[in-house]
Write a protein that holds these residues in place. Structure first.
Motif, PDB file in Angstrom:
ATOM      1  N   ASP A 118      -3.726   6.531   1.148  1.00 10.50           N
ATOM      2  CA  ASP A 118      -2.329   6.532   1.574  1.00 10.50           C
ATOM      3  C   ASP A 118      -1.819   7.927   1.915  1.00 10.50           C
ATOM      4  O   ASP A 118      -0.868   8.083   2.679  1.00 10.50           O
ATOM      5  CB  ASP A 118      -1.430   5.937   0.480  1.00 10.50           C
ATOM      6  N   GLN A 125      -9.248   8.739   5.905  1.00  9.36           N
ATOM      7  CA  GLN A 125      -9.166   7.962   4.670  1.00  9.36           C
ATOM      8  C   GLN A 125     -10.465   7.994   3.856  1.00  9.36           C
ATOM      9  O   GLN A 125     -10.441   8.178   2.638  1.00  9.36           O
ATOM     10  CB  GLN A 125      -8.767   6.520   4.980  1.00  9.36           C
ATOM     11  N   ILE A 181       4.812   7.224  -3.850  1.00 11.52           N
ATOM     12  CA  ILE A 181       4.697   6.455  -2.607  1.00 11.52           C
ATOM     13  C   ILE A 181       5.522   5.183  -2.750  1.00 11.52           C
ATOM     14  O   ILE A 181       5.267   4.348  -3.623  1.00 11.52           O
ATOM     15  CB  ILE A 181       3.227   6.118  -2.300  1.00 11.52           C
ATOM     16  N   ARG A 183       6.793   1.589  -2.225  1.00 12.73           N
ATOM     17  CA  ARG A 183       6.195   0.315  -1.805  1.00 12.73           C
ATOM     18  C   ARG A 183       7.282  -0.748  -1.732  1.00 12.73           C
ATOM     19  O   ARG A 183       8.106  -0.871  -2.637  1.00 12.73           O
ATOM     20  CB  ARG A 183       5.113  -0.128  -2.786  1.00 12.73           C
ATOM     21  N   SER A 318      -6.191  -5.602   2.589  1.00 12.84           N
ATOM     22  CA  SER A 318      -5.138  -4.599   2.773  1.00 12.84           C
ATOM     23  C   SER A 318      -3.815  -4.971   2.117  1.00 12.84           C
ATOM     24  O   SER A 318      -2.991  -4.102   1.861  1.00 12.84           O
ATOM     25  CB  SER A 318      -4.901  -4.369   4.273  1.00 12.84           C
ATOM     26  N   GLN A 394       2.467  -2.901   5.936  1.00 12.94           N
ATOM     27  CA  GLN A 394       1.173  -2.277   6.134  1.00 12.94           C
ATOM     28  C   GLN A 394       0.716  -2.388   7.572  1.00 12.94           C
ATOM     29  O   GLN A 394       1.039  -3.340   8.276  1.00 12.94           O
ATOM     30  CB  GLN A 394       0.137  -2.889   5.200  1.00 12.94           C
ATOM     31  N   LEU A 400      -4.779  -0.030   5.828  1.00 12.44           N
ATOM     32  CA  LEU A 400      -3.924   0.497   4.775  1.00 12.44           C
ATOM     33  C   LEU A 400      -2.658   1.009   5.430  1.00 12.44           C
ATOM     34  O   LEU A 400      -2.654   1.415   6.575  1.00 12.44           O
ATOM     35  CB  LEU A 400      -4.599   1.654   4.041  1.00 12.44           C
ATOM     36  N   SER A 402       0.671   3.516   5.919  1.00 17.29           N
ATOM     37  CA  SER A 402       1.051   4.916   5.767  1.00 17.29           C
ATOM     38  C   SER A 402       2.484   4.903   5.260  1.00 17.29           C
ATOM     39  O   SER A 402       3.423   5.164   6.007  1.00 17.29           O
ATOM     40  CB  SER A 402       0.960   5.661   7.104  1.00 17.29           C
ATOM     41  N   PRO A 403       2.659   4.503   3.969  1.00 19.05           N
ATOM     42  CA  PRO A 403       3.998   4.296   3.437  1.00 19.05           C
ATOM     43  C   PRO A 403       4.786   5.598   3.382  1.00 19.05           C
ATOM     44  O   PRO A 403       4.220   6.689   3.497  1.00 19.05           O
ATOM     45  CB  PRO A 403       3.749   3.753   2.022  1.00 19.05           C
TER      46      PRO A 403
END
Length: 408
Positions: A118, A125, A181, A183, A318, A394, A400, A402-403
């Motif tokens: 992330d 990654q 991060i 979510r 994911s 997502q 994945l 990129s929050p």
């Protein structure tokens, strides 16, 4: 690479050291706690069992927490577990402490892999995950030999005190350097566990079990192989294991970089190379120089599987990457246990130590075959096998998100 990855790598170093250093301290532990060497050896088995059970359970349990908070909690469990190991008054207490520590081990690597991915762009990654696992490879090169030396000269408890201090520093570093991060709508426990119903996720786990299983079919018995067959003195084996650890370090970084651009080809090449190295080990084990080169190559190809297989699982799950990644950590430990069992059966059958290499090659080749089938499904399978189900926040293509990241 973000500096936060170094804090995670330091935790990985502590975890890798505490997992493997016990093997060099078994006689000391057995004498101090008045148990047989066989009973002391069960501390290795108990740890592996803790990883297998704890990885998916704790990851799912902490699944709705912000991932930084989850990592800090797991780091705290690991810290307490090592502290209990250092002060354990009895064998039973030490076994329970090792099991507790191992539960945090699997879940940490599962969540840390997701956090690492992330923190960087899509094309980096695998390298970010490799950076975290570099801590574990360095543990094999430096942590385990130094920890063994410390324990043999100052008592086995001193090793666990040292690891506790390192774990404390890593936890502080994580708290200061790893960003929070954000979510949105984290999945429920049931939703996370549903990823195991997907064929491609299960295939990814099977690649790990068989591909890595070949490594421990041979590596579990690497010491008697190098002493009884190759002819190395027992005192030399520890230096050869440093060579193995060097291979782990190189393979981890190189495969991580390659997987960033060519994921499935990297998996194919690494598993094919691993199968080949295992196959020829049965022949090179009769020559000291050739065996030393084989030890280095075995380390490189063995750990070269880790970053690409972690990314493969993350891409195919994911919407629940942490749980799937944790299950993959469990799969590595199932491979350890299964490979050791197969190797033991080979020896018990009277086939001889040199036969371990070819048998191990067959096990890893099965992993390669599963990988080829999984790759074929990417382009020829049903839509569910080809697509990566994505949660709203997502990115489908990356596997994945990129929050948003807030430094705290």
């Amino acid at each position: 690479m973000p500096i936060a990855l170094f804090a995670l790598a330091l935790s990985a170093f502590a975890i890798g050291t505490t997992e493997f250093v016990i093997m060099g301290l078994l006689p000391n532990v057995a004498d101090d706690l008045h148990v047989s060497i066989t009973s002391a050896g069960l501390l290795v088995t108990g740890y592996a069992l803790g990883v297998v059970i704890g990885a998916p359970v704790l990851t799912a349990f902490f699944g709705r927490l912000p991932r930084k908070n989850a990592i800090l909690l797991l780091s705290g469990i690991f810290l307490v577990g090592n502290l209990l190991c250092a002060v354990a008054p009895s064998y039973g207490t030490l076994m329970a402490a090792r099991f507790l520590t191992a539960c945090a081990h699997g879940a940490f690597f599962g969540i840390a892999s997701v956090v690492a991915a992330d923190l960087v762009s899509r094309e980096k990654q695998a390298s970010a995950i490799a950076m975290v696992f570099t801590g574990s490879t360095v543990a094999n090169v430096l942590g385990v030999p130094l920890g063994t030396f410390l324990g043999q000269n100052f008592g086995w408890r001193s090793t666990f005190w040292a690891v506790t201090v390192i774990a404390l520093l890593a936890t502080i570093g994580t708290a200061l350097l790893v960003p929070t991060i954000q979510r949105q709508n984290p999945p429920s426990f049931r939703a996370e566990m549903n990823v195991l119903k997907r064929r491609q996720v299960l295939l990814a786990l099977l690649i790990t079990v068989f591909g890595y299983g070949g490594v421990f079919t041979l590596f579990t018995f690497i010491t008697p192989l190098l002493t009884d067959v190759t002819g190395y003195a027992p005192s030399t084996v520890s230096w050869l294991l440093v060579l193995f650890g060097t291979g782990l370090f190189l393979g981890n970084l190189l495969a991580g970089k390659a997987a960033d651009r060519y994921l499935m080809p990297t998996i194919y090449v690494v598993l094919a190379a691993l199968s080949l190295v295992l196959l020829v080990f049965g022949y090179t084990s009769h020559n000291k120089a050739a065996a030393a080169v084989s030890v280095l190559l075995l380390g490189a190809t063995a750990f070269g599987t880790v970053p690409p297989l972690q990314i493969r699982v993350l891409q195919k799950a994911s919407d629940a990457p942490a749980v799937a990644s944790a299950f993959n950590i469990s799969a590595f430990n199932v491979a350890n246990a299964g490979g050791s069992f197969i190797g033991g059966r080979v020896i018990a059958a009277g086939l001889g130590l040199p036969a371990l290499g070819p048998v191990a090659a067959v096990v890893s080749f099965v992993g390669l075959a599963v990988a080829a089938y999984s790759g074929w499904l990417d382009t020829h399978g049903k839509p569910g096998d080809r697509a990566v189900p994505a949660a709203p926040e997502q990115a489908l293509e990356a596997g994945l998100a990129s929050p948003s990241v807030e430094a705290r």
